[in-house]
Scaffold this motif. Structure first.
Motif, PDB file in Angstrom:
ATOM      1  N   GLY A  89      33.864  44.367  43.935  1.00 33.06           N
ATOM      2  CA  GLY A  89      34.608  45.118  42.936  1.00 33.06           C
ATOM      3  C   GLY A  89      35.874  45.682  43.542  1.00 33.06           C
ATOM      4  O   GLY A  89      35.944  45.946  44.746  1.00 33.06           O
ATOM      5  N   ASN A 111      32.765  48.604  39.124  1.00 31.82           N
ATOM      6  CA  ASN A 111      33.260  47.272  38.746  1.00 31.82           C
ATOM      7  C   ASN A 111      32.429  46.166  39.394  1.00 31.82           C
ATOM      8  O   ASN A 111      32.147  45.142  38.758  1.00 31.82           O
ATOM      9  CB  ASN A 111      34.739  47.122  39.124  1.00 31.82           C
ATOM     10  CG  ASN A 111      35.638  47.986  38.257  1.00 31.82           C
ATOM     11  OD1 ASN A 111      35.238  48.456  37.190  1.00 31.82           O
ATOM     12  ND2 ASN A 111      36.843  48.238  38.728  1.00 31.82           N
ATOM     13  N   ALA A 112      32.023  46.368  40.649  1.00 34.07           N
ATOM     14  CA  ALA A 112      31.172  45.382  41.315  1.00 34.07           C
ATOM     15  C   ALA A 112      29.826  45.269  40.603  1.00 34.07           C
ATOM     16  O   ALA A 112      29.351  44.167  40.316  1.00 34.07           O
ATOM     17  CB  ALA A 112      30.960  45.770  42.775  1.00 34.07           C
ATOM     18  N   SER A 157      29.665  43.363  37.325  1.00 27.16           N
ATOM     19  CA  SER A 157      29.664  41.901  37.418  1.00 27.16           C
ATOM     20  C   SER A 157      28.244  41.358  37.639  1.00 27.16           C
ATOM     21  O   SER A 157      28.008  40.174  37.417  1.00 27.16           O
ATOM     22  CB  SER A 157      30.607  41.426  38.520  1.00 27.16           C
ATOM     23  OG  SER A 157      30.129  41.789  39.794  1.00 27.16           O
TER      24      SER A 157
END
Length: 128
Positions: free
Chosen positions: A51, A121-122, A125
């Motif tokens: 991320g 954000n990581a 995913s």
């Protein structure tokens, strides 16, 4: 002549101070607008996720390892930090609490929020 140089110098200093003030105001507004959602780890599959997040002057890229729906490791791949280098210990807080709801490191709020947002954000995913 000396008076003219002094006036030019004072005007230059004034413009620099006004510019710095406007920049800091924008940075504070940008940081305050960052929202972080605490993700349900039960919905995150095992794996390694990358991320990224940035707000000038901070850029962060992280690698987050999830094992059995738990954050087991966070590696900071890149952290261009302006001034907040010691903030990287915040990843230990995220791992121990298994939550993105951790306190920002005092004096390094921008870097703290960027690291947490990159972790989010990581994890997004890897979300089902």
């Amino acid at each position: 002549m000396k008076k003219k140089i002094l006036i030019i110098l004072l005007c230059t200093i004034l413009f620099v101070l006004i510019g710095a003030s406007l920049y800091l105001k924008r940075l504070v507004n940008d940081v305050n607008s960052i929202t972080v959602s605490n993700l349900n780890m039960a919905n995150i599959t095992d794996g390694i996720y990358v991320g990224k997040y940035s707000i000038t002057p901070v850029y962060v890229e992280v690698e987050v390892t999830v094992t059995e729906h738990k954050i087991t490791n966070i590696k900071i791949i890149e952290h261009e930090n302006g001034l907040g280098g010691k903030v990287e210990k915040i990843v230990d807080d995220v791992i121990s609490r298994q939550s993105l709801e951790v306190d920002a490191v005092s004096g390094a709020t921008v870097s703290s929020k960027c690291i947490i947002k990159a972790i989010e954000n990581a994890l997004q995913s890897g979300s089902k």
